[in-house]
Enzyme design. Sequence first.
Site, PDB file in Angstrom:
ATOM      1  CG  ASP A   1     103.180 -31.674  55.463  1.00 24.28           C
ATOM      2  OD1 ASP A   1     103.177 -30.482  55.147  1.00 24.28           O
ATOM      3  OD2 ASP A   1     102.348 -32.493  55.044  1.00 24.28           O
TER       4      ASP A   1
ATOM      5  NE  ARG B   1      96.936 -34.162  50.622  1.00 28.79           N
ATOM      6  CZ  ARG B   1      96.150 -33.552  49.757  1.00 28.79           C
ATOM      7  NH1 ARG B   1      95.713 -34.181  48.693  1.00 28.79           N
ATOM      8  NH2 ARG B   1      95.783 -32.301  49.953  1.00 28.79           N
TER       9      ARG B   1
HETATM   10  C1  FRU Z   1     100.079 -30.925  53.831  1.00 28.95           C
HETATM   11  C2  FRU Z   1     100.250 -31.757  52.570  1.00 28.95           C
HETATM   12  C3  FRU Z   1      99.860 -33.195  52.803  1.00 28.95           C
HETATM   13  C4  FRU Z   1     100.618 -33.900  51.727  1.00 28.95           C
HETATM   14  C5  FRU Z   1     101.893 -33.110  51.672  1.00 28.95           C
HETATM   15  C6  FRU Z   1     102.467 -32.985  50.294  1.00 28.95           C
HETATM   16  O1  FRU Z   1     100.846 -29.770  53.810  1.00 28.95           O
HETATM   17  O2  FRU Z   1      99.514 -31.207  51.512  1.00 28.95           O
HETATM   18  O3  FRU Z   1      98.474 -33.407  52.746  1.00 28.95           O
HETATM   19  O4  FRU Z   1     100.837 -35.246  52.014  1.00 28.95           O
HETATM   20  O5  FRU Z   1     101.603 -31.821  52.173  1.00 28.95           O
HETATM   21  O6  FRU Z   1     103.729 -32.388  50.336  1.00 28.95           O
END
Ligand code: FRU
Length: 458
Positions: free
Chosen positions: A3, A123
Site C-alpha cells: 500500500d 486497522r
Molecule cells: C492492505 C493491508 C492493510 C494493512 C497493510 C499491511 O493491503 O492489508 O490493511 O495495513 O496492507 O501491509
Amino acid sequence: MNDPNGMIQWQGQYHLFYQYNPYGSFHGTIHWGHAISPDLVYWKHLPVALAPTPGGPDEDGCWSGVAVDHDGVATIIYSGARGSIQRACLATSTDDDLVTWEKYPGNPIIPKPPAGIELVAYRDHAVWQEEGLWYQLMGAGIVGAGGTVLLYQSRDLRRWEYLYPLLVGDATQTVPVWTGTMWECPSFFQLRDKHVLIVSVWDNEQVYYPIYIVGTYANHRFTPERTARLDLGDYHFYAPQTMIDEQRRRVMFGWIREGRATETQHALGWSGVMSLPRELTLGDDDQLRITPVPELQSLRCTHRRITDQVINPTYRLKLPDLPANQVELIVEINLGDAKQVDMVVHAADDTAVQTQITYDCGTQRVVTDQQLISGVPAPEHDAYTGTLILTGDEPLRIHLFLDHSVVEVFVNGRVTLTNRNYGMQSGMLEIEFMTHGGQARLATLDAWAIDSIWSDAE
Ligand code: FRU
C-alpha cells in the site's frame, strides 16, 4: 511493496511512503519505505522511515497509515502489528525532508477496539481536521454485518474518543457491488458539495478491490448515496490512498499488484508497484472523474498523430519509432453505427502478447480481455468489465499507459482499468482497431514514447 501510505506535500515536496519488506519480495516485517518528488513524476528514494521496534506495539510490522500536519509537525498515524492484532500508533518528524521519525512513547494511542462490537479485523486510518478537532476513521468489519469505518475524535491526535461506526456495509448484498466483510485503508474527503469514502474490500484473508461511496456528510454523520467500483481491473489495483495537495487537488495512488505466481515473485526479487498519480474530481452525475495528473506529460517523447480514419471493419497502423511497451496513447473514436469496437495493442507482427480494450455499444460495457493477454487463457472474469454509459454523440476516449507489465487505462475520464500484461515486447508499436457490425471512425490518435522516471545515474 504494497500500500501507498502517508501521502503528504511537505514544504513543496510530495512524500510517498509505502508498505515495504526490506527482506524479500513477499509480505512480512513491514517497514515504511519513503520516496520524495517535486512534481509527482520524478522520484528519489529516501531511507526507510519506520521500522518495527522489538518489544513494541509494532514489533511485527508498521502497517498502513497516513501523515498529517499537526500545527507544523508532520505526524504519522499507522497500524502497529503485533501477532495477529493491529493498533493505532503515532510518530512525528521534525526534519525538513521527513527522514527521521520518532515514535510516540505512549503507543499504541488507541489500545483496543471499542467495547460491545465484535470485529472481524481492525486497522488502517483516515485522519482529518474539522473545526479545531481531529477525526479519524479506522477500517474494520462487524461480525454478521459487513465492512465498516469506525469514527473517533481527538483534540491532540494522541487521546481518542470513539464515537460510532460512520457507515456499515452489508456483506450479503451483491448489488450494485459486493462490499465484503471488512474494509481496509479508508480515505474520506470532500469533493464538490459531497463526501467520498474510499475503502478496500476484504474478506476471509483475501483482498478484493477498492470501492467508493459518494454521500452527504453533515453533523458527523454520513448518508451514502452511490456505491461503485473504483477501478475495474479486478484485484490489480488495491489499497489506494489520497491526499490533497497545495493546488487543492485530490490525488490518489494505488498499489498495483502482481498477476504472476508467488514463486516467480520470490525468484525475481520484486513484487508490487505504485500506480500513476490519478486526480479525482466529482462529476454532476456523482460519478468520480479519474485522470492521470497533467505533470505526467513531462515524460512524453516522440509523438505521432493520426486523424480521421475509417474503421470498417478494421484499421491497422504501425508506428515504427514508438516502442510497444513504453507508450502513452490517447484515442478518440466516433462509434457511428458500430455494435462493438476493439482496440488491440502489440509489438509489430507479434500478436502472441497483446493488450485489448473493447467497448460494447449494446451493453455499454468496457472490457479488457484477459483471455487475450499474454496469450495465456484465463478463466472468464466478469470483474474485468464495467459499465460506461456514453451520452448522445459522445466519442469513446481511451487514454492508455503501457509501461512494461503495467497497463493503466482511463476511459472517458469515468472508468479506469488497471491490469498486468507481462509479455509485452519492446518492438515497434502496432495498433489494430476493429468494429463488429457497423462502421466507426478513428477521430484522433496521439501516441508518445514515454521516458523513464529514473535518471541515468540511478
Ligand atoms: C492492505 C493491508 C492493510 C494493512 C497493510 C499491511 O493491503 O492489508 O490493511 O495495513 O496492507 O501491509
